[in-house]
Design an enzyme around this catalytic site. Structure first.
Site, PDB file in Angstrom:
ATOM      1  N   SER A  77      -3.720 -71.781  25.412  1.00 31.99           N
ATOM      2  CA  SER A  77      -4.539 -70.582  25.548  1.00 31.99           C
ATOM      3  C   SER A  77      -5.983 -70.864  25.144  1.00 31.99           C
ATOM      4  O   SER A  77      -6.247 -71.390  24.066  1.00 31.99           O
ATOM      5  CB  SER A  77      -3.982 -69.459  24.668  1.00 31.99           C
ATOM      6  OG  SER A  77      -2.759 -69.001  25.166  1.00 31.99           O
TER       7      SER A  77
ATOM      8  N   HIS B  30      -7.047 -63.430  21.708  1.00 31.28           N
ATOM      9  CA  HIS B  30      -5.781 -63.409  20.972  1.00 31.28           C
ATOM     10  C   HIS B  30      -5.587 -64.666  20.118  1.00 31.28           C
ATOM     11  O   HIS B  30      -4.764 -64.673  19.205  1.00 31.28           O
ATOM     12  CB  HIS B  30      -4.585 -63.205  21.912  1.00 31.28           C
ATOM     13  CG  HIS B  30      -4.248 -64.378  22.771  1.00 31.28           C
ATOM     14  ND1 HIS B  30      -4.554 -64.445  24.111  1.00 31.28           N
ATOM     15  CD2 HIS B  30      -3.595 -65.536  22.491  1.00 31.28           C
ATOM     16  CE1 HIS B  30      -4.105 -65.580  24.604  1.00 31.28           C
ATOM     17  NE2 HIS B  30      -3.520 -66.266  23.646  1.00 31.28           N
TER      18      HIS B  30
ATOM     19  N   ASP C  97      -9.717 -60.064  26.608  1.00 33.88           N
ATOM     20  CA  ASP C  97      -9.085 -61.212  25.936  1.00 33.88           C
ATOM     21  C   ASP C  97      -9.977 -62.449  25.982  1.00 33.88           C
ATOM     22  O   ASP C  97      -9.535 -63.554  26.287  1.00 33.88           O
ATOM     23  CB  ASP C  97      -7.719 -61.525  26.549  1.00 33.88           C
ATOM     24  CG  ASP C  97      -6.863 -62.381  25.619  1.00 33.88           C
ATOM     25  OD1 ASP C  97      -7.227 -62.509  24.437  1.00 33.88           O
ATOM     26  OD2 ASP C  97      -5.858 -62.928  26.078  1.00 33.88           O
TER      27      ASP C  97
END
Length: 516
Positions: A260, A139, A171
């Protein structure tokens, strides 16, 4: 007279001003000085420790300091750019209603007004080998300009990155940079974790914005514990659609925006996870963060090494929960119901059929579609899988071999396609291609009708290709799996109630399933 009045006012103002200055001066020179009343303090103003506190290497603090020093140079910041286009309208609708008018103008104007703006993104990553391969989240780079992905190293170097492979389902993404003297991380074993053991999250919240002034690019470190393992949550995935992520590591080590893709490490400096997401009402850390187990990334990296790209295993089945109603109908308490089998898939070749209930995969019990999916994804392409299932009350053992997952599964036919046989129509997941073809909004969920049989119930009810089905028999339909579960109990001759988006209109439609 007026001239005399003006002169009088002038002299009054001057007089008052002089008098005021005089009084102020008198007070100033006769008021006692504040400094003269200050009493000098005796003794120190504050207490200060002069004892040294060396960090003992064998202490917990010492271990944390050392592993952070070891891993931090291999943690990078990833900055991205992408152009975002949003539908514009001719009017402002402060209380809603713009959806209907947007659809109206889309149908009557070839060039519907659009708004474009440049969106910048920030994330983290970790260098996994000296050739410059970087592991991060899918992402972080979803739909970005591939030519404008820039990686900033802890030493301040900024390098362009190339996308090597992605898995939006897991992901996980792999990038590559060209650089010398690169520090690398060391992987641990995410299958060997204990709740309560130390966890350290490293990353670059808000990119290196916190480091720009003094040009110090060391990443941020937060400390916590492993709060739980094998967590499963539903969240918006890289493609914007709702996805269910399983087997996640939960930690209270703070994970903030921009973290992230960074590593979650243990007390020995080994990477045990990829920091991915948080649950928070405020968009900030509240102590509930999640990381993808590093062993999942290992499986993808093995595929990358073997094929030069990320490939995922696949068997070609549609699954659904064995609800209490279905459990009673099939006479089975636990397992996963097979609702459809893709034609030409490994599952079809092995003999799986809709209505089969899978109870074990390689000897391991599975009680949900999520567990069965994870068991398949953890296998290698070409690896053999043994299934124990119940078919019409009898236990059957079936072996099949995984294959590479096709890019467009929705284009393959399904065996025992109930909606085609009973309703006279074909449906598909709402793919980006179908959204564009039928002007389906980005936030719209459901399934899209792709074909309507002549003279069938769907055509008689006025349904056409491009209509989206959002509900079946009062059950909400968000995706193809929901739709197949909702029509599982439909029998020939039954009345079926559909909630449909037809053009700009939402409506409820009743049709009768075809009799055999």
């Amino acid at each position: 007279m007026f001239k005399n009045l003006k002169k009088f006012k002038f002299f009054v103002i001057v007089g008052v001003t002089i008098l005021g200055l005089g009084i102020a001066g008198l007070l100033y020179f006769n008021y006692p000085s504040r400094a003269s009343n200050v009493v000098e303090l005796k003794g120190p103003l504050y207490q200060e420790s002069v004892e040294p506190h060396p960090t003992t290497p064998d202490s917990l603090e010492g271990k944390i300091v050392e592993v952070v020093k070891k891993v931090s140079p291999a943690v990078v910041s990833i900055s991205t750019e992408r152009m975002v286009r949003t539908g514009g309208t001719f009017f402002d609708f402060p209380y809603g209603g713009e959806e209907l008018f947007d659809e109206f103008f889309k149908r009557f104007f070839e060039q519907f007004p659009q708004k474009s703006f440049k969106q910048r993104g920030l994330g983290s990553g970790m260098i996994i080998n000296e050739d410059g391969y970087i592991l991060t989240n899918a992402h972080v780079i979803y739909k970005v300009d591939r030519d404008k992905i820039v990686v900033t190293l802890a030493d301040g170097r900024s390098l362009k990155a190339e996308v090597i492979g992605t898995s939006e389902e897991k992901d996980i993404a792999v990038l590559k940079i060209e650089g010398d003297n690169l520090s690398v991380v060391t992987f641990g074993d995410s299958d060997d974790l204990n709740i309560g053991q130390w966890a350290i999250a490293i990353g670059n919240p808000f990119g290196f914005a916190l480091s720009q002034l003094n040009k110090k690019y060391e990443p941020t470190v937060t400390l916590g514990i492993i709060s739980a393992t094998e967590r499963a949550i539903q969240a918006r995935g890289a493609g914007g659609e709702a996805r269910t992520y399983a087997s996640l590591i939960q930690t209270d080590a703070a994970i903030n925006p921009g973290n992230s893709g960074g590593p979650l490490i243990n007390i020995y400096g080994e990477v045990i996870g990829i920091n991915t997401m948080i649950l928070s009402p405020s968009q900030g850390s509240v102590g509930i963060g999640f990381a993808i187990p590093i062993n999942k990334a290992k499986t993808l990296l093995k595929s990358l090494r073997k094929y030069g790209e990320i490939r995922q295993p696949w068997v070609g089945i549609w699954m659904q929960e064995l609800t209490s109603e279905l459990s009673e109908k099939f006479g089975v308490e636990k397992g996963v119901l097979i609702s459809g089998v893709v034609e030409g898939s490994p599952a079809e070749r092995a003999g799986l059929q809709p209505g089969d209930i899978v109870q074990k995969v390689n000897g391991k019990s599975v009680d949900s579609p999520l567990e069965l999916r994870e068991e398949v994804l953890n296998k290698k392409i070409g690896e053999k899988i043994n299934l124990i299932l119940i078919r019409k009350g009898e236990e059957i053992v079936i072996s099949l071999t995984t294959a590479q997952k096709p890019e467009e599964i929705s284009e393959l036919k399904l065996m025992e396609n109930k909606e085609e046989k009973l309703l006279g129509m074909k449906v598909s997941s709402v793919t980006p291609q179908l959204r564009e073809k039928y002007n389906i909004g980005e936030d719209e969920e459901g399934v899209v009708i792709t074909e309507v049989k002549e003279g069938g119930p769907a055509e008689n009810a006025g349904l056409t290709p491009g209509d989206t089905v959002r509900g079946v028999n009062k059950k909400l339909v968000k995706n193809l799996s929901d739709f197949r579960e909702a029509i599982q109990d439909v029998e020939p001759g039954d009345i079926v109630y559909l909630k449909v988006k037809h053009g700009i209109w939402s409506m409820d439609i009743a049709l009768q399933a075809q009799r055999k």
